[in-house]
Design an enzyme around this catalytic site. Structure first.
Site, PDB file in Angstrom:
ATOM      1  N   LYS A 167       0.719  -1.118  -0.035  1.00  0.00           N
ATOM      2  CA  LYS A 167      -0.066   0.080  -0.058  1.00  0.00           C
ATOM      3  C   LYS A 167       0.860   1.346  -0.194  1.00  0.00           C
ATOM      4  CE  LYS A 167      -4.386   1.353   0.288  1.00  0.00           C
ATOM      5  NZ  LYS A 167      -5.473   0.245  -0.259  1.00  0.00           N
ATOM      6  N   ASN A 192     -15.656   6.318  -5.250  1.00  0.00           N
ATOM      7  CA  ASN A 192     -15.865   5.215  -6.406  1.00  0.00           C
ATOM      8  C   ASN A 192     -16.426   3.970  -5.616  1.00  0.00           C
ATOM      9  OD1 ASN A 192     -14.024   2.707  -6.829  1.00  0.00           O
ATOM     10  ND2 ASN A 192     -14.328   3.851  -8.858  1.00  0.00           N
ATOM     11  N   GLY A 220      -5.422   2.510  -7.349  1.00  0.00           N
ATOM     12  CA  GLY A 220      -6.064   3.755  -6.713  1.00  0.00           C
ATOM     13  C   GLY A 220      -6.408   3.282  -5.063  1.00  0.00           C
ATOM     14  N   ASP A 221      -7.022   4.440  -4.735  1.00  0.00           N
ATOM     15  CA  ASP A 221      -7.769   4.230  -3.350  1.00  0.00           C
ATOM     16  C   ASP A 221      -8.252   5.563  -3.122  1.00  0.00           C
ATOM     17  OD1 ASP A 221      -7.870   2.350  -0.739  1.00  0.00           O
ATOM     18  OD2 ASP A 221      -7.590   4.379   0.132  1.00  0.00           O
ATOM     19  N   SER A 255      -8.369  -5.895 -10.175  1.00  0.00           N
ATOM     20  CA  SER A 255      -6.739  -5.290 -10.748  1.00  0.00           C
ATOM     21  C   SER A 255      -6.016  -6.503 -10.980  1.00  0.00           C
ATOM     22  CB  SER A 255      -6.186  -4.600  -9.382  1.00  0.00           C
ATOM     23  OG  SER A 255      -6.729  -3.296  -9.382  1.00  0.00           O
TER      24      SER A 255
END
Ligand code: NDP
Ligand code: 2IT
Length: 447
Positions: free
Chosen positions: A129, A243, A168-169, A379
């Site tokens: 991360k 999202n 993404g995050d 992903s």
């Protein structure tokens, strides 16, 4: 629940000593170690081989300066991070978060959880991360681009399609991934699947945008079916309006639920007629505005400033904003309002007190590691398509995603059952994710 096993207690004491001032990381580790009690009792080789000591210690973490020039010509400095937590079962994989609250503790809790989540997907992905305390809110596109270029210029030394694949995050969507991908390609002079969540015109996967929210609802669908019911006619309270929240709202509605709330960090909207997602998408995806504009545009809806939506009566709650957004008190409100099902779209949105309240009050609770794994799973499917130099149709990716979520639910149920904790999805997700990583670590020796 407190730790009783001396081995696990010892490991946790070391985590506290080595990682002071990191409350989120400590919280995530404790919750996982509590689930391991029956496993370490049944498998003494885990202690002998130091598996738990190793799994709570990141393989590597980098922290770096990110200088960039704002629109006034002034130099700004942010801090960047990447934690490469565990690579036993595949290259490090996990998102990047751009939010002012980002620090080492937040990145480490997210990286730690990611290891088990990625394992649950059954795809070959280790855990990582990263992110920055950069705040994209209120910045121009040009400022976001200059920041992303600076960020990835440093991060490019540490990542690669076979090493570490970010995505993404919070605060990182299609725009940011595009800017980072462009700069990485320019630096390396190669076109590879080094990031996921890419645009469809340059190697992205159909259904990745929708995947986390859709996956969350597919997981909830299994939870509901396990208890002999479905989304049909149920009232859904949802937090967030990013999202994950948007596509959870879409799928929950498609499956027959009525979503009545959404939120952002300023407050929440309530629409008794069911959220009109076209309006939300226009506010959030097109105009990058605030959720309160919904109440100004949709008659019959209302906006409550400074509060979260947990006081609204519902059957199902889906927290999809951020960590620790649902406290013990909020859990009591949900339970009093008749809520029977909760699944986490965000990472660690429920505090330990909230999780305890759900489990004690017969609320069927799906933890983040399992329930929101659809994003990273897709992903993984994007990585597969990039390697194959093919792109699958929306239907094909969505079918695979559904199959993965059904399988994750099954894994959780079976792992919980195996260790005598029937229908406890917290135990099931932690143990179900852990055992594959532990077996790979045992096979690979002391590394
Ligand atoms: P977005 O940036 O698209 O949206 C984030 C949403 O959460 C916004 O509505 C935002 O409100 C709100 N939010 C963020 N921080 C806070 C805060 N401190 N307090 C209250 N509200 C807050 O992010 P995503 O939708 O991608 O991510 C949401 C959650 O889902 C995160 O926990 C993330 O880790 C998790 N997740 C995301 C995945 C993905 O594929 N994107 C996969 C799995 C999990 P505001 O605009 O006011 O900041
Ligand atoms: O928390 C998560 O699983 C994500 N933000 C998605 C990570 C990814 O690599 O797609």
């Amino acid at each position: 629940m407190a730790l009783t096993n001396p081995y696990l207690k010892g490991v946790y004491d070391t985590v506290l000593r080595r990682n002071p001032n990191e409350p989120e990381f400590q919280q995530a580790v404790l919750e996982v170690l509590e689930s391991f009690e029956p496993v370490v009792a049944a498998r003494p080789e885990l202690e002998k081989n130091g598996i738990i000591e190793r799994i709570v210690e990141p393989e590597r973490m980098v922290m770096f300066r990110v200088p960039w020039v704002d629109d006034q010509g002034k130099v700004q400095v942010n801090r960047g991070f990447r934690v490469q937590f565990n690579s036993a079962i595949g290259p490090y994989k996990g998102g990047l978060r751009f939010h002012p609250s980002v620090n080492a503790s937040v990145i480490k809790f997210l990286g730690f959880e990611q290891c088990f989540k990625n394992s649950l997907t059954s795809l070959p992905m280790g855990g990582g991360k990263g992110g920055s305390d950069f705040d994209p809110k209120g910045k121009s596109d040009a400022e976001v681009m200059r920041f992303c270029q600076s960020f990835i210029t440093e991060l490019s030394r540490h990542i690669g399609q076979f090493t570490d694949v970010p995505a993404g995050d919070i605060g990182v969507g299609g725009r940011e991934i595009g800017f980072m991908y462009g700069q990485y390609k320019r630096l390396r002079n190669e076109f590879t699947g080094v990031l996921t969540g890419k645009g469809l015109s340059y190697g992205g996967s159909l259904a990745r945008t929708e995947a986390t929210g859709y996956g969350l609802c597919y997981y909830m669908k299994e939870m509901l079916a396990h208890k002999g019911t479905s989304f049909e006619g149920k009232t859904v309270v949802l937090s967030g309006s990013g999202n994950v929240a948007i596509y959870a709202c879409q799928k929950a509605t498609e499956l027959g639920g009525k979503v009545v709330t959404m939120s952002d960090s300023n407050g929440f909207i309530y629409d008794p007629n069911g959220i009109n997602l076209d309006v939300v998408k226009d506010i959030k995806e097109v105009k990058r505005g605030r959720i309160k504009e919904y109440a100004e545009r949709v008659p019959g809806s209302s906006y409550t400033e400074g509060q979260r939506p947990w006081s609204v009566k519902c059957d199902i709650a889906l927290p999809c904003a951020t960590q620790n957004e649902l406290t013990g008190e909020d859990a009591k409100l949900l339970i009093a309002g008749g809520c029977k099902f909760v699944a986490e779209g965000a990472n660690m949105p429920s505090t330990p007190e909230a999780v305890a309240a759900f489990l004690e009050n017969d609320v069927f609770f799906g933890p983040a590691k399992a329930a929101n794994a659809g994003g990273v799973a897709t992903s993984g499917l994007e990585m597969s398509q990039n390697s194959l130099r093919l792109s699958w149709t929306f239907e094909e990716v969505d079918q695979r995603l559904q199959g993965i979520m059904v399988n994750i639910f099954k894994t959780c149920i079976e792992a919980a059952d195996k260790y005598g904790h029937k229908d406890n999805l917290v135990m099931g997700a932690n143990i179900g994710g852990f055992e594959k990583i532990a077996d790979a670590m045992l096979a690979q020796g002391v590394v």
